[in-house]
Design an enzyme around this catalytic site. Structure first.
Site, short mmCIF file in Angstrom:
data_model
loop_
_atom_site.label_atom_id
_atom_site.label_comp_id
_atom_site.label_asym_id
_atom_site.label_seq_id
_atom_site.Cartn_x
_atom_site.Cartn_y
_atom_site.Cartn_z
N CYS A 11 6.16 6.07 -9.83
CA CYS A 11 7.03 5.52 -8.66
C CYS A 11 8.43 4.45 -9.68
CB CYS A 11 5.99 4.12 -8.36
SG CYS A 11 7.65 2.61 -7.45
N GLU A 13 -1.47 8.86 -3.91
CA GLU A 13 -1.26 7.42 -4.57
C GLU A 13 -0.22 6.94 -5.48
OE1 GLU A 13 -3.24 6.19 -8.65
OE2 GLU A 13 -1.77 7.48 -8.33
N ARG A 47 -9.61 -2.69 -9.54
CA ARG A 47 -8.42 -1.44 -9.88
C ARG A 47 -8.02 -1.11 -8.95
NH1 ARG A 47 -7.12 1.34 -14.45
NH2 ARG A 47 -5.66 3.18 -13.54
N ARG A 62 -5.27 -0.06 -5.95
CA ARG A 62 -3.97 1.74 -5.36
C ARG A 62 -4.27 1.56 -4.41
NH1 ARG A 62 -3.79 0.09 -10.32
NH2 ARG A 62 -3.89 1.06 -12.11
#
Length: 406
Positions: free
Chosen positions: A134, A181, A225, A227
Site C-alpha cells: 500500500c 491482499e 494477524r 489482513r
C-alpha cells in the site's frame, strides 16, 4: 510426488489446521505427516479417506493464475491446492526470489519489478493474485482535473502506486477473477479515501464484482494477524463470505508450532541441534539485549505507553510477526522459564507460525528468513478463501471455454 496423507488432505479440501482440529493432533504433527515425516496415525488416515470420498477430487490445472508481489508464495499455495497452475510470477526482492524458486518448480523463473513489465509480456490467465504493498494515493477531484484538461479515472488516481500495476494488468488481460491482499489499515488510510479509490477502480473503471473482508489468522494459527482480502469476479457469481467457515479463534496455541526438543523431530541445522533437536542457543537473548528490552518496556510503561516486548508461553497466542523481527525479536519472545533469558522463534518456527509446512525450504540467512515470514501472508487463510472461490472460478473458466469453442 505427494504422499497418501497429503493427497487425501488436498482432495478433501482441508488445510493443515482443519485436519488438526478434526483429529485432535497438533498442527505441527499434522504438518510432519503432510510432509512425509513419520507414519501418520491410522485413525487420522481413515478420517481423511472418509472425508475425501465425498469431496470432489481436484483436476490437474483447472485454471491458470499469475502471482504478483509474490513474496515467498503464501497466497499461491492456496490456489495450487485447488488445481491452479501458475504461469507467471513477479517479485522484486532477490532473496524472496531465492526462497520462492527453491519451493516452486515452475518452467518460468520469478520475474522482477512488475512496474517495468508490460501487460503484453504477461501470459493470459484466469485468476490474478497480488499481495500489493500500500502506497499513498494522491486523489484530486474530477472537476478540478477536467478544468486543467487532465484525465481522470484509475490511470490518473492510482498512477505512481503499485496498485496501478494491478489495475493495468486487470484492464489488459480481463481475468475471470482476482484476489488481492493488504494490511487491515488499508480501509482507514487517508480517512478511507485510498480504499474508496481502489474499490471505485475495480468496480466502476474495470467492471468487476468485488467483495472484501478482514480475516484474522488466529482462526487457524496461534498468531493475531488481521489482513484484508479483496475478491473480485468479472461476471456475476453467487460468491458469499458466508461460505467461509472459520475455526474458533485461539483453538491453536503456540505449542503447536514450537520445537518440542524431546527427540520427536529430527534436528534441523542450525535451528535445532543434538539428539533431542534442542533449539540452538544462538536464539536465546543475550543478557545485554534482555536487560535493554526490559528497561525500554519499563520506561514506556511509566510514561503510560503500551510499548514493550511480548513474552509468550506455549499456551499463548502471539502478537503479529513483523518484518522487523530480525532486529531483536521483541514482539514474540518465548519464555524459557525462571532464571533463563527468553528466546526468539527460530526461522522454522516462524514458518510454522505462518502456516508453512516443514517441507518448506528456507535457503536464506536467518535475517532474510525473518523478513520474509514477517512479510508473508498466513497460508491457511488463503487456502480457505481459495476453496470458496474455486467453484465460481471454475464456472467462469468453463463458460469462457464454451464461448471459444462455439
Amino acid at each position: 510426488m505427494l504422499n497418501e496423507f497429503a493427497a487425501l488432505r488436498i482432495r478433501a479440501g482441508l488445510s493443515i489446521d482443519d485436519v488438526a482440529l478434526m483429529t485432535g493432533y497438533s498442527a505441527r504433527q499434522v504438518q510432519r505427516w503432510d510432509a512425509g515425516v513419520g507414519k501418520p496415525r491410522e485413525a487420522a488416515v481413515r478420517l481423511l479417506r472418509s472425508t475425501a470420498s465425498v469431496a470432489p477430487e481436484p483436476a490437474t490445472s483447472r485454471f491458470n493464475f499469475i502471482d504478483l508481489f509474490a513474496g515467498i508464495g503464501g497466497i499461491r499455495k492456496g490456489f495450487d491446492a485447488i488445481g491452479g497452475h501458475c504461469v507467471f510470477t513477479s517479485e522484486w526482492n532477490k532473496f524472496s526470489q531465492q526462497t520462492y524458486a527453491a519451493n516452486f518448480r515452475d518452467n518460468h523463473p520469478p520475474h522482477g519489478d512488475i512496474t517495468t513489465i508490460g501487460a503484453d509480456e504477461i501470459p493470459d490467465h484466469d485468476v490474478l493474485l497480488a499481495g500489493f504493498p500500500c502506497q499513498p494515493f494522491s486523489i484530486a477531484g474530477v472537476s478540478k482535473k477536467n478544468s486543467l484538461g487532465r484525465s481522470h479515472g484509475f490511470a490518473d488516481e492510482t498512477q505512481g502506486t503499485l496498485f496501478f500495476d494491478v489495475a493495468r494488468i486487470l484492464k489488459a488481460k480481463r481475468p475471470s477473477a482476482f484476489l488481492l491482499e493488504n494490511v487491515k489499515n488499508l480501509t482507514s488510510h487517508d480517512k478511507g479515501r485510498t480504499f474508496q479509490v481502489i474499490l471505485k477502480t475495480l468496480r466502476e473503471e474495470l467492471g468487476y464484482k468485488v467483495w472484501h473482508k478482514v480475516i484474522d489468522a488466529q482462526h487457524f494459527l496461534p498468531q493475531h494477524r488481521e489482513r484484508i482480502v479483496i475478491v473480485g469476479f468479472r461476471d456475476d457469481v453467487p460468491f458469499t463470505w458466508d461460505d467461509l467457515k472459520l475455526p474458533t479463534k485461539g483453538s491453536v496455541r503456540l505449542k503447536a508450532i514450537l520445537h518440542p526438543e524431546d527427540a520427536s523431530e529430527k534436528p534441523e541445522a542450525a535451528f535445532t541441534l543434538g539428539t533431542n533437536a534442542s533449539v540452538n542457543d544462538k536464539y536465546t537473548l543475550t543478557d545485554k539485549l534482555w536487560q535493554y528490552l526490559q528497561g525500554y518496556a519499563d520506561k514506556h510503561k511509566a510514561a503510560g505507553n503500551g510499548f514493550g516486548f511480548g513474552l509468550v508461553t506455549p499456551d499463548d497466542v502471539t502478537r503479529t510477526l513483523s518484518a522487523r523481527y530480525y532486529k531483536d525479536g521483541s514482539e514474540i519472545l518465548v519464555s524459557q522459564g525462571k532464571g533463563k533469558n527468553p528466546r526468539r522463534l527460530t526461522p522454522r518456527e516462524c514458518a510454522r507460525l505462518m502456516g508453512y509446512g516443514d517441507d518448506f525450504k528456507i535457503p536464506v540467512s536467518d535475517t532474510q528468513a525473518y523478513k520474509q515470514f514477517g512479510n508473508s501472508v498466513a497460508v491457511p487463510v488463503f487456502e480457505a478463501v481459495a476453496r470458496i472461490m474455486q467453484p465460481h472460478i471454475q464456472t467462469l473458466v468453463e463458460a469462457s471455454e464454451q464461448r471459444k469453442a462455439a
